[in-house]
Design a protein around this motif. Structure first.
Motif: not given
Length: 375
Positions: A188-199
């Protein structure tokens, strides 16, 4: 106190909702027992199955075999269970036969969906489908079923409120909520770090059936209003389902997966913008917890049970409003908002656990401990 868990709804090879609930609760009960938790002091655990292959999906515990839950023998199944000499039985459904029982019993209500959406699940035998429709034409059959038990278990506060609203039982009602196996916090922490690409991924996930109350049509219409987005529909679908949904919004980019493994499901969640669902009604919503556990935000219909599950982390839209769904998804293109929702989602998912559900059931059983087995 000899406590038996009715595990006959466990699927072979892959869980569905009730199967996962059964396995989650019985596994957590065993873990509490193995840890000598005071909640199960003096309690002996056992499982009831109808097919030995179900044991592959369940923890190692003493077990006994009886007839299946959709068998014509179900009204008299208590006579088989009596021979196992349990003091109490917890069933994950409300339909377990009780004639002649000599043990305390808790029946489970997962939802009341089919009173307003009467179409039964397609995989049930024909005679069960007929009985299903007849059963859901009035409330009194439900009252008769539930009042045969000593207690009722349900999976959400929303459903407990509905049980009270419709006066479905005079017996105690205990909430033992659904949960999900969450990935490590680092995922989950990695997901938050990838916010720009995931958005910016423009990838949406839907995990659920195609029954009418699931209202997948609204998701398809919303997808057609989201240029560049792909809606991944993961569950098994029929050619008729696919043709019907594609015809609703030919411009929508839809990818039907026809069923996925857990690994494929989790991998897709970990690269998606959001999980979406537009259900008109639900008893819970495990996919919400699964998605939030991965740090993937959810955009869901604004119904009471999703408010309960999604809390402040989810984004909500009116169930039939495709434009509102599309607007909520578009809002997540803001990377900072996506990150905030991702972090909040993981925190919300962590409020659900099988251990907490097992403890709720253990507390119920502890109230029965020391009392003579029902004769």
């Amino acid at each position: 106190m000899r406590l038996a868990i009715d595990c006959r709804y466990t699927r072979i090879g892959r869980h569905d909702g009730i199967s996962r609930y059964t396995a989650g609760v019985v596994t957590a009960l065993k873990a509490l027992k193995d840890a000598d938790d005071p909640a199960l002091d003096g309690v002996q655990l056992a499982m009831i199955v109808s097919d030995e292959r179900q044991l592959e999906m369940l923890p190692e515990l003493p077990w006994a075999k009886v007839s299946g839950p959709t068998s014509v023998l179900e009204p008299l199944v208590a006579l088989q269970v009596n021979r196992l000499r349990p003091d109490a039985v917890i069933s994950p459904m409300q339909t377990m036969g009780t004639l002649g029982r000599r043990y305390r019993l808790a029946l489970t209500v997962h939802d009341l969906i089919y009173y307003s959406n009467p179409e039964p699940p397609h995989d049930l035998p024909g005679f069960v489908r007929v009985l299903w429709r007849l059963y859901h034409k009035a409330w009194w059959p439900q009252r008769l079923l539930l009042n045969r038990a000593d207690a009722v278990v349900t999976v959400s506060e929303t459903t407990r409120s509905l049980i009270a609203q419709h006066e479905l039982t005079t017996k105690p009602v205990v909430v033992a909520r659904n949960a999900a196996e969450l990935p490590t916090a680092s995922v989950a922490a990695l997901a938050a770090d990838q916010a720009e690409s995931r958005a910016a991924a423009k990838t949406l996930v839907y995990m659920g059936s195609f029954m009418p109350y699931k209202n997948v049509e609204t998701l398809v219409r919303a997808a057609s209003l989201l240029p560049g987005y792909t809606l991944h529909l993961l569950s098994r679908s029929t050619p008729a389902d696919e043709e019907r949904l594609r015809a609703i919004a030919p411009a929508a980019r839809l990818e039907f997966h026809g069923g996925v493994t857990d690994e494929e499901y989790h991998a897709l969640l970990q690269r998606s913008t959001a999980l979406v669902t537009a259900s008109l009604d639900e008893g819970f919503g495990i996919p919400l917890v699964e998605s939030m556990g991965h740090g993937t935000p959810v955009v869901v219909s604004d119904i009471p049970v999703f408010r309960e599950i999604g809390g402040e982390a989810a984004l909500f839209a009116p169930a039939q409003d495709a434009r509102a769904f599309a607007d909520a998804v578009t809002a997540l293109e803001d990377a900072e908002l996506w990150r905030e929702r991702s972090i909040a989602s993981r925190a919300q998912a962590e409020t659900f656990s099988w251990e907490a559900s097992a403890r709720a059931i253990a507390e119920l059983v502890s109230g029965w401990s020391g009392r003579a087995r029902r004769r």
